[in-house]
Design an enzyme around this catalytic site. Sequence first.
Site, PDB file in Angstrom:
ATOM      1  N   THR A  64       0.819  -1.211   0.000  1.00  0.00           N
ATOM      2  CA  THR A  64       0.000   0.000   0.000  1.00  0.00           C
ATOM      3  C   THR A  64       0.853   1.262   0.000  1.00  0.00           C
ATOM      4  O   THR A  64       1.975   1.263   0.553  1.00  0.00           O
ATOM      5  CB  THR A  64      -0.902   0.008   1.259  1.00  0.00           C
ATOM      6  OG1 THR A  64      -1.481   1.310   1.416  1.00  0.00           O
ATOM      7  CG2 THR A  64      -0.140  -0.298   2.527  1.00  0.00           C
ATOM      8  N   TYR A 101      -2.013  -0.053  10.062  1.00  0.00           N
ATOM      9  CA  TYR A 101      -2.275  -0.708   8.775  1.00  0.00           C
ATOM     10  C   TYR A 101      -1.021  -0.668   7.900  1.00  0.00           C
ATOM     11  O   TYR A 101      -0.555  -1.700   7.399  1.00  0.00           O
ATOM     12  CB  TYR A 101      -3.450  -0.014   8.069  1.00  0.00           C
ATOM     13  CG  TYR A 101      -3.594  -0.425   6.630  1.00  0.00           C
ATOM     14  CD1 TYR A 101      -3.959  -1.720   6.291  1.00  0.00           C
ATOM     15  CD2 TYR A 101      -3.323   0.475   5.593  1.00  0.00           C
ATOM     16  CE1 TYR A 101      -4.069  -2.104   4.958  1.00  0.00           C
ATOM     17  CE2 TYR A 101      -3.431   0.097   4.273  1.00  0.00           C
ATOM     18  CZ  TYR A 101      -3.803  -1.194   3.958  1.00  0.00           C
ATOM     19  OH  TYR A 101      -3.888  -1.574   2.647  1.00  0.00           O
TER      20      TYR A 101
HETATM   21  N1  UFG Z   1     -12.923  11.197   1.777  1.00  0.00           N
HETATM   22  C1  UFG Z   1     -13.911  12.143   1.973  1.00  0.00           C
HETATM   23  N2  UFG Z   1     -15.185  11.696   2.224  1.00  0.00           N
HETATM   24  C2  UFG Z   1     -15.518  10.381   2.260  1.00  0.00           C
HETATM   25  C3  UFG Z   1     -14.500   9.412   2.045  1.00  0.00           C
HETATM   26  C4  UFG Z   1     -13.207   9.860   1.805  1.00  0.00           C
HETATM   27  O1  UFG Z   1     -13.646  13.340   1.967  1.00  0.00           O
HETATM   28  O2  UFG Z   1     -16.686  10.062   2.518  1.00  0.00           O
HETATM   29  C5  UFG Z   1     -11.556  11.651   1.487  1.00  0.00           C
HETATM   30  C6  UFG Z   1     -10.549  11.148   2.488  1.00  0.00           C
HETATM   31  O3  UFG Z   1     -10.489  11.971   3.606  1.00  0.00           O
HETATM   32  C7  UFG Z   1      -9.270  11.183   1.647  1.00  0.00           C
HETATM   33  C8  UFG Z   1      -9.769  10.841   0.237  1.00  0.00           C
HETATM   34  O4  UFG Z   1     -11.163  11.112   0.243  1.00  0.00           O
HETATM   35  O5  UFG Z   1      -8.740  12.460   1.629  1.00  0.00           O
HETATM   36  C9  UFG Z   1      -9.566   9.389  -0.158  1.00  0.00           C
HETATM   37  O6  UFG Z   1     -10.048   8.586   0.918  1.00  0.00           O
HETATM   38  P1  UFG Z   1     -10.289   7.026   0.802  1.00  0.00           P
HETATM   39  O7  UFG Z   1     -10.875   6.573   2.102  1.00  0.00           O
HETATM   40  O8  UFG Z   1     -11.032   6.727  -0.448  1.00  0.00           O
HETATM   41  O9  UFG Z   1      -8.835   6.448   0.602  1.00  0.00           O
HETATM   42  P2  UFG Z   1      -7.497   6.695   1.451  1.00  0.00           P
HETATM   43  O10 UFG Z   1      -6.686   7.655   0.637  1.00  0.00           O
HETATM   44  O11 UFG Z   1      -7.751   7.033   2.857  1.00  0.00           O
HETATM   45  O12 UFG Z   1      -6.912   5.243   1.490  1.00  0.00           O
HETATM   46  C10 UFG Z   1      -6.111   4.729   0.515  1.00  0.00           C
HETATM   47  C11 UFG Z   1      -6.205   3.212   0.557  1.00  0.00           C
HETATM   48  C12 UFG Z   1      -5.635   2.696   1.833  1.00  0.00           C
HETATM   49  C13 UFG Z   1      -4.252   3.266   2.027  1.00  0.00           C
HETATM   50  C14 UFG Z   1      -4.247   4.754   1.944  1.00  0.00           C
HETATM   51  C15 UFG Z   1      -2.865   5.322   2.028  1.00  0.00           C
HETATM   52  O13 UFG Z   1      -7.547   2.808   0.412  1.00  0.00           O
HETATM   53  O14 UFG Z   1      -5.586   1.301   1.773  1.00  0.00           O
HETATM   54  O15 UFG Z   1      -4.802   5.156   0.715  1.00  0.00           O
HETATM   55  O16 UFG Z   1      -2.858   6.701   2.031  1.00  0.00           O
HETATM   56  F1  UFG Z   1      -3.758   2.920   3.231  1.00  0.00           F
END
Ligand code: UFG
Length: 335
Positions: free
Chosen positions: A117, A141
């Site tokens: 990841t 994680y």
């Molecule tokens: N976000 C929102 N609203 C939502 C959901 C997400 O604003 O309802 C934002 C989050 O705060 C973030 C972005 O959208 O800024 C992307 O969020 P995600 O939850 O879709 O994905 P992440 O970037 O948190 O997670 C991904 C992978 C993980 C990994 C991570 C590393 O899914 O497995 O990147 O940064 F660990």
Amino acid sequence: MSVLVTGGAGYIGSHMVLELLDAGEQPVVLDNLSTGFRWAVPEGVPLIIGDFGDQALVDQVIADHGVTAIIHFAAKIVVPESVADPLSYYENNTAKARNLIACAVKGGVKHFIFSSTAAVYGEPKANPVTENEPLAPVSPYGRSKLMVEWMLEDVSRAHDFKHVVLRYFNVAGADPKGRTGQSTPNATHLIKVAVQTALGHRKDMEVFGTDYPTPDGSCLRDYIQVSDLVRAHMDALRYLRKGGESLTCNCGYERGYSVLDVINVVKKVSGVDFRVKLSGRRPGDPAAIVAGNARVREKLGWKPLFDDLSQIVTQALNWERRLHNRQNQESGKKE
Ligand code: UFG
């Protein structure tokens, strides 16, 4: 000669199984169905319901199916959950992976592809981030995955065993033929949440943070389409079979979109101007993380086919509609 896919009934794993079948390979799925679905495994593909950390079971599967490669997807993936319950992440993602790797070594499985990841980088100093940047995960994680990367390095040095680590950025979209997609209940990923809101399955959604040091103040991410991602695994498998050395590659498009960009694309593609609330930052979110992808292109010959956010969102919308119909049919049957 078969390829063992752990987590093959889940989101990315089920796309991998289709990719393997399309390439004429023989996949075998090991999945405990904790977040995966039996229906996500195509007919004719062996599905063993069980735990990838169960060494007796894995030894048996390797022997029974003549497994020559393992593609390891099964994992817990929710960052905030890992902060609240780190031990379950170290147990599931790290300790059980150790058992799986031990079975590979014992069973003479020489090729191993591991789902890592972008979280291993934590908050990168510069973007796009290359594989040589310092590794500084900020969540259990990310750490639980990084420890597996280290185990694989050591095992590759000690045994007749080669691996490819693929560090995924933000995986999204669905099979272009509509055969599978992101089906996990209560998913928290941005595109899934936005699509559910557009379809009226949620009444609104939140943007977590609008005061980041990014062009529009919301977080920047690199959204990679899931079939493109699984094709990188197919490329990795061919690379290992040709005698390639152990390798670690980022998987992303080297292009960042903000949360607000993504929401605008979902509104445009769906034609629905759904309600969005601007909220505070979500703990643990890096401001921006974009993949440097020169290595995966050069070493594995990977070529993306779906590097288009509108297309990714269209696939996610189509899949969400199908999933909703399936769930309605199933609840109809139960009544
Ligand atoms: N976000 C929102 N609203 C939502 C959901 C997400 O604003 O309802 C934002 C989050 O705060 C973030 C972005 O959208 O800024 C992307 O969020 P995600 O939850 O879709 O994905 P992440 O970037 O948190 O997670 C991904 C992978 C993980 C990994 C991570 C590393 O899914 O497995 O990147 O940064 F660990």
